[in-house]
Design a protein around this motif. Structure first.
Motif, PDB file in Angstrom:
ATOM      1  N   TYR A  60       2.725  -2.444 -14.117  1.00  0.00           N
ATOM      2  CA  TYR A  60       3.535  -1.517 -13.744  1.00  0.00           C
ATOM      3  C   TYR A  60       4.950  -2.077 -13.157  1.00  0.00           C
ATOM      4  O   TYR A  60       5.008  -3.193 -12.875  1.00  0.00           O
ATOM      5  CB  TYR A  60       2.860  -0.620 -12.561  1.00  0.00           C
ATOM      6  CG  TYR A  60       2.576  -1.652 -11.192  1.00  0.00           C
ATOM      7  CD1 TYR A  60       3.420  -1.760 -10.278  1.00  0.00           C
ATOM      8  CD2 TYR A  60       1.310  -1.887 -11.302  1.00  0.00           C
ATOM      9  CE1 TYR A  60       3.247  -2.347  -9.066  1.00  0.00           C
ATOM     10  CE2 TYR A  60       0.987  -2.690 -10.269  1.00  0.00           C
ATOM     11  CZ  TYR A  60       1.859  -2.851  -9.199  1.00  0.00           C
ATOM     12  OH  TYR A  60       1.373  -3.740  -7.834  1.00  0.00           O
ATOM     13  N   THR A  61       5.855  -1.350 -13.016  1.00  0.00           N
ATOM     14  CA  THR A  61       6.693  -0.488 -14.015  1.00  0.00           C
ATOM     15  C   THR A  61       7.289  -1.485 -14.937  1.00  0.00           C
ATOM     16  O   THR A  61       8.402  -1.930 -14.025  1.00  0.00           O
ATOM     17  CB  THR A  61       7.360   0.730 -13.165  1.00  0.00           C
ATOM     18  OG1 THR A  61       6.462   1.376 -12.610  1.00  0.00           O
ATOM     19  CG2 THR A  61       8.323   1.677 -14.066  1.00  0.00           C
ATOM     20  N   LEU A  62       7.510  -1.286 -15.898  1.00  0.00           N
ATOM     21  CA  LEU A  62       8.419  -2.451 -16.763  1.00  0.00           C
ATOM     22  C   LEU A  62       9.178  -1.507 -17.683  1.00  0.00           C
ATOM     23  O   LEU A  62       8.757  -0.658 -18.616  1.00  0.00           O
ATOM     24  CB  LEU A  62       7.482  -3.131 -17.383  1.00  0.00           C
ATOM     25  CG  LEU A  62       7.897  -4.344 -18.181  1.00  0.00           C
ATOM     26  CD1 LEU A  62       9.023  -5.219 -17.143  1.00  0.00           C
ATOM     27  CD2 LEU A  62       6.894  -5.296 -18.558  1.00  0.00           C
ATOM     28  N   ASP A  82       9.016   3.987 -17.540  1.00  0.00           N
ATOM     29  CA  ASP A  82       9.999   5.157 -17.401  1.00  0.00           C
ATOM     30  C   ASP A  82      10.101   5.903 -18.527  1.00  0.00           C
ATOM     31  O   ASP A  82      10.475   6.972 -18.880  1.00  0.00           O
ATOM     32  CB  ASP A  82      10.872   5.021 -16.402  1.00  0.00           C
ATOM     33  CG  ASP A  82      10.543   4.763 -15.215  1.00  0.00           C
ATOM     34  OD1 ASP A  82       9.466   5.209 -14.695  1.00  0.00           O
ATOM     35  OD2 ASP A  82      10.958   3.702 -14.573  1.00  0.00           O
ATOM     36  N   PHE A  83      10.386   5.086 -19.744  1.00  0.00           N
ATOM     37  CA  PHE A  83      11.231   5.602 -20.953  1.00  0.00           C
ATOM     38  C   PHE A  83      10.771   4.878 -22.270  1.00  0.00           C
ATOM     39  O   PHE A  83      11.403   5.442 -23.385  1.00  0.00           O
ATOM     40  CB  PHE A  83      12.759   5.777 -20.694  1.00  0.00           C
ATOM     41  CG  PHE A  83      13.449   4.526 -20.283  1.00  0.00           C
ATOM     42  CD1 PHE A  83      13.879   3.493 -21.247  1.00  0.00           C
ATOM     43  CD2 PHE A  83      13.556   4.200 -19.084  1.00  0.00           C
ATOM     44  CE1 PHE A  83      14.150   2.275 -21.074  1.00  0.00           C
ATOM     45  CE2 PHE A  83      14.155   3.048 -18.633  1.00  0.00           C
ATOM     46  CZ  PHE A  83      14.545   1.917 -19.711  1.00  0.00           C
ATOM     47  N   GLU A  87       6.898   2.547 -30.122  1.00  0.00           N
ATOM     48  CA  GLU A  87       7.372   2.086 -31.482  1.00  0.00           C
ATOM     49  C   GLU A  87       8.677   1.121 -31.157  1.00  0.00           C
ATOM     50  O   GLU A  87       9.023   0.221 -31.865  1.00  0.00           O
ATOM     51  CB  GLU A  87       7.813   3.355 -32.027  1.00  0.00           C
ATOM     52  CG  GLU A  87       6.905   4.245 -32.812  1.00  0.00           C
ATOM     53  CD  GLU A  87       6.286   5.115 -31.812  1.00  0.00           C
ATOM     54  OE1 GLU A  87       6.812   5.371 -30.798  1.00  0.00           O
ATOM     55  OE2 GLU A  87       5.044   5.546 -32.179  1.00  0.00           O
ATOM     56  N   LYS A  88       9.241   1.170 -29.812  1.00  0.00           N
ATOM     57  CA  LYS A  88      10.405   0.417 -29.872  1.00  0.00           C
ATOM     58  C   LYS A  88       9.975  -1.104 -29.633  1.00  0.00           C
ATOM     59  O   LYS A  88      10.747  -1.979 -29.563  1.00  0.00           O
ATOM     60  CB  LYS A  88      10.977   1.050 -28.510  1.00  0.00           C
ATOM     61  CG  LYS A  88      11.864   2.265 -28.688  1.00  0.00           C
ATOM     62  CD  LYS A  88      12.783   2.508 -27.603  1.00  0.00           C
ATOM     63  CE  LYS A  88      13.668   3.609 -27.667  1.00  0.00           C
ATOM     64  NZ  LYS A  88      14.336   3.776 -26.296  1.00  0.00           N
TER      65      LYS A  88
END
Length: 92
Positions: A60-62, A82-83, A87-88
């Motif tokens: 967390y949070t990466l 967060d975003f 797929e990225k």
């Protein structure tokens, strides 16, 4: 938590002191099958030890793809982000 009907628990590892083995044994004894860890406390030895006990590890949070890839190479199971979508980073 289990007395309220929650069976699948994720242990958020905070600032408490532990060794890789003591954390894995605590989770195993308490039937906790997943943990979330900070980036700064995650390393290959810890992940390998948790894996020996069949305990999943999440970071967390990466929000950095290059850091995610570094942890993927250490066999981390997943991330809180967060975003970034799987797929990225090449995961599904």
């Amino acid at each position: 938590m289990r007395q309220y009907g929650f069976q699948d628990l994720l242990y958020v590892v905070g600032r408490e002191s532990y060794t890789p083995r003591s954390l894995a044994e605590f989770c195993n004894t308490n039937n906790i099958r997943a943990v979330s860890l900070s980036r700064s406390r995650t390393n290959k030895v810890l992940i390998d030890t948790l894996t020996e006990y069949d305990i999943k590890a999440y970071i967390y949070t990466l929000n950095n793809i290059d850091e995610m890839r570094k942890f993927i190479d250490q066999d981390v199971n997943g991330f809180f982000t967060d975003f970034i979508i799987p797929e990225k980073i090449g995961r599904k």
